[in-house]
Structures are given as structure tokens and as C-alpha cells.
Design a protein around this motif. Structure first.
Motif, short mmCIF file in Angstrom:
data_model
loop_
_atom_site.label_atom_id
_atom_site.label_comp_id
_atom_site.label_asym_id
_atom_site.label_seq_id
_atom_site.Cartn_x
_atom_site.Cartn_y
_atom_site.Cartn_z
N ARG A 219 0.83 -1.22 0.00
CA ARG A 219 0.00 0.00 0.00
C ARG A 219 0.86 1.26 0.00
O ARG A 219 0.52 2.26 -0.65
CB ARG A 219 -0.94 -0.02 1.20
N ILE A 220 1.95 1.22 0.75
CA ILE A 220 2.86 2.36 0.75
C ILE A 220 3.45 2.55 -0.64
O ILE A 220 3.58 3.68 -1.13
CB ILE A 220 3.97 2.18 1.81
N GLY A 221 3.79 1.43 -1.31
CA GLY A 221 4.31 1.51 -2.68
C GLY A 221 3.30 2.11 -3.64
O GLY A 221 3.66 2.92 -4.50
N VAL A 222 2.03 1.72 -3.51
CA VAL A 222 0.98 2.27 -4.38
C VAL A 222 0.83 3.77 -4.12
O VAL A 222 0.71 4.57 -5.05
CB VAL A 222 -0.36 1.53 -4.16
N PHE A 223 0.86 4.16 -2.85
CA PHE A 223 0.74 5.57 -2.51
C PHE A 223 1.92 6.37 -3.08
O PHE A 223 1.74 7.45 -3.65
CB PHE A 223 0.66 5.74 -0.99
N ALA A 224 3.15 5.82 -2.96
CA ALA A 224 4.33 6.50 -3.48
C ALA A 224 4.26 6.61 -5.01
O ALA A 224 4.62 7.64 -5.58
CB ALA A 224 5.59 5.74 -3.06
N PHE A 225 3.78 5.55 -5.66
CA PHE A 225 3.64 5.59 -7.12
C PHE A 225 2.62 6.66 -7.52
O PHE A 225 2.82 7.37 -8.52
CB PHE A 225 3.22 4.22 -7.64
N GLY A 226 1.54 6.78 -6.75
CA GLY A 226 0.56 7.82 -7.02
C GLY A 226 1.14 9.21 -6.88
O GLY A 226 0.83 10.11 -7.67
N ILE A 227 2.01 9.40 -5.89
CA ILE A 227 2.67 10.70 -5.72
C ILE A 227 3.56 11.00 -6.92
O ILE A 227 3.59 12.13 -7.42
CB ILE A 227 3.47 10.72 -4.40
N LEU A 228 4.28 9.97 -7.39
CA LEU A 228 5.13 10.17 -8.58
C LEU A 228 4.32 10.55 -9.80
O LEU A 228 4.77 11.34 -10.63
CB LEU A 228 5.93 8.89 -8.88
N LEU A 229 3.12 10.00 -9.92
CA LEU A 229 2.25 10.34 -11.05
C LEU A 229 1.54 11.68 -10.87
O LEU A 229 0.93 12.19 -11.81
CB LEU A 229 1.19 9.25 -11.25
N GLY A 230 1.59 12.22 -9.66
CA GLY A 230 0.90 13.47 -9.37
C GLY A 230 -0.58 13.30 -9.10
O GLY A 230 -1.36 14.25 -9.24
N VAL A 231 -0.98 12.10 -8.72
CA VAL A 231 -2.39 11.80 -8.46
C VAL A 231 -2.69 12.05 -6.98
O VAL A 231 -1.98 11.55 -6.11
CB VAL A 231 -2.71 10.33 -8.83
N HIS A 232 -3.75 12.81 -6.73
CA HIS A 232 -4.20 13.01 -5.35
C HIS A 232 -4.94 11.75 -4.90
O HIS A 232 -5.86 11.29 -5.57
CB HIS A 232 -5.13 14.21 -5.26
N GLN A 233 -4.51 11.20 -3.77
CA GLN A 233 -5.13 9.98 -3.25
C GLN A 233 -5.79 10.30 -1.92
O GLN A 233 -5.15 10.76 -0.99
CB GLN A 233 -4.08 8.89 -3.07
N ASP A 234 -7.07 10.04 -1.86
CA ASP A 234 -7.84 10.32 -0.67
C ASP A 234 -7.74 9.15 0.30
O ASP A 234 -7.49 8.01 -0.10
CB ASP A 234 -9.31 10.55 -1.06
N SER A 235 -7.94 9.42 1.58
CA SER A 235 -7.86 8.36 2.59
C SER A 235 -9.02 7.37 2.45
O SER A 235 -8.95 6.26 2.98
CB SER A 235 -7.89 8.98 3.99
N SER A 236 -10.06 7.74 1.72
CA SER A 236 -11.17 6.81 1.52
C SER A 236 -10.76 5.59 0.70
O SER A 236 -11.34 4.52 0.84
CB SER A 236 -12.37 7.51 0.89
N ALA A 237 -9.73 5.72 -0.14
CA ALA A 237 -9.21 4.56 -0.88
C ALA A 237 -8.60 3.56 0.09
O ALA A 237 -8.80 2.35 -0.04
CB ALA A 237 -8.18 5.01 -1.90
N LEU A 238 -7.88 4.07 1.08
CA LEU A 238 -7.31 3.20 2.11
C LEU A 238 -8.42 2.51 2.90
O LEU A 238 -8.34 1.31 3.19
CB LEU A 238 -6.42 4.02 3.05
N MET A 239 -9.47 3.25 3.22
CA MET A 239 -10.59 2.68 3.96
C MET A 239 -11.31 1.61 3.13
O MET A 239 -11.72 0.58 3.66
CB MET A 239 -11.58 3.77 4.37
N LEU A 240 -11.45 1.84 1.84
CA LEU A 240 -12.08 0.85 0.96
C LEU A 240 -11.23 -0.42 0.87
O LEU A 240 -11.76 -1.54 0.90
CB LEU A 240 -12.32 1.43 -0.42
N GLY A 241 -9.92 -0.26 0.80
CA GLY A 241 -9.02 -1.42 0.80
C GLY A 241 -9.11 -2.19 2.10
O GLY A 241 -9.11 -3.44 2.12
N LEU A 242 -9.20 -1.48 3.22
CA LEU A 242 -9.36 -2.13 4.52
C LEU A 242 -10.68 -2.88 4.60
O LEU A 242 -10.75 -3.99 5.13
CB LEU A 242 -9.26 -1.10 5.65
N ALA A 243 -11.73 -2.29 4.06
CA ALA A 243 -13.04 -2.96 4.04
C ALA A 243 -12.95 -4.28 3.26
O ALA A 243 -13.47 -5.31 3.69
CB ALA A 243 -14.10 -2.05 3.43
#
Length: 173
Positions: A110-134
Motif C-alpha cells: 500500500r505504501i508503494g501504491v501511494f508512493a507511485f501515485g505521488i510520482l504520477l501526481g495523483v491526489h489519493q484520498d484516505s477513503s481509498a485506504l478505507m475501501l481497501g481495509l473494508a
């Protein structure tokens, strides 16, 4: 909810779940094991910022990867959890060291996905993390309920009349 509240809710749920799962506890297959994951999923999907408005395709791809990681983590966690039946027929579970390794791997991915999103310049909301946890909790709970039912029904004798009743005391006259 704000992003900070989502993060705090997610961290609290993860902490409670992890602490509870690394202690031996009886599993009840009749309870609503799916309720907490569904609530978390609904709360996550209600957030308007789950997809980045400027990078919809990239954001959707990262969200899909997050959910897939969550599903794989839940399955790995469930299959590395020890399940056994006590002599009284109760089914018990306890997470193992391998379960902790699955959690660590899932967090690293998950940290890798978040870092990749930062490299792409994509804003990632915490709700994606919550959906993954669900997704993690839903798959884990479902597999454990299935494993508990299959273990419990195969090794538990059918209850006989009077099982669980206290013996009657004789009265003296």
C-alpha cells in the motif's frame, strides 16, 4: 468526513482488529461478520474525493490496485490464521506470525501504491485506504467463517438431548 477523520477511523479499526486477532478467541459463524466491512465500504464510497478529478483514469487504476491488495491481504491473513475446535465443539481462531508477515507485506504494498501515485501526481484520498481495509476485512471474515463452519461441522458431534443441562439434585425427605 474529512481526510483526517478517515485516517483516524482507519487506524483505530486496524489497531482494534489486529489486537483482537492475535489473541485466541472463539469464532461465532452465526454473527454478522460482514457488517463492519460493509459499513467501512459505504463510508469510503460516499466520499466525493475517492477519485482525483484531474487524473480520473490513473486514480481509478490506483484505487483498483488498492482494493486488489486489500482482497489479497485478507485472503492471505485468513489462510495463515490458525483455526481449531475445542472438545466442547467451539471453534477458535488466532493469527500467527505468518499472518503478521501478510499484514506487513500488505502495508508495504500500500505504501508503494501511494508512493507511485505521488510520482504520477495523483491526489489519493484516505477513503481509498478505507475501501481497501473494508475489502481486507470482508475477505478475511468470509474465509474464516467458511473455515470455521467446515471444521466445526465435521468434528463436532451432534448435540444430544440434555447436553449442557445441569444434573438434577436428589431431594432428601
Amino acid at each position: 468526513m474529512s481526510g483526517l477523520v478517515n485516517v483516524l477511523v482507519t487506524v483505530a479499526v486496524v489497531a482494534i482488529v489486529i489486537v483482537r486477532q492475535f489473541r485466541a478467541r472463539a469464532i461465532d459463524t452465526d454473527r454478522r461478520w460482514w457488517l463492519l466491512p460493509v459499513i467501512l465500504g459505504v463510508v469510503a464510497l460516499r466520499e466525493p474525493g475517492i477519485l482525483d478529478a484531474h487524473h480520473r483514469i490513473e486514480s481509478a487504476a490506483l484505487l483498483a490496485v488498492e482494493v486488489l491488495i486489500g482482497l489479497a491481504t485478507g485472503a492471505g491473513w485468513a489462510w495463515t490464521t490458525r483455526v481449531w475446535t475445542e472438545p466442547d465443539g467451539a471453534v477458535w481462531t488466532k493469527s500467527t506470525r505468518a499472518s503478521a508477515a501478510v499484514w506487513a507485506g500488505g502495508i508495504a504494498l500500500r505504501i508503494g501504491v501511494f508512493a507511485f501515485g505521488i510520482l504520477l501526481g495523483v491526489h489519493q484520498d484516505s477513503s481509498a485506504l478505507m475501501l481497501g481495509l473494508a475489502g481486507t476485512l470482508l475477505v478475511r471474515s468470509g474465509i474464516l467463517a467458511w473455515r470455521a463452519q467446515s471444521i466445526g461441522s465435521a468434528s463436532r458431534p451432534a448435540p444430544a438431548y440434555g447436553d449442557g443441562m445441569a444434573p438434577a439434585w436428589k431431594e432428601r425427605v
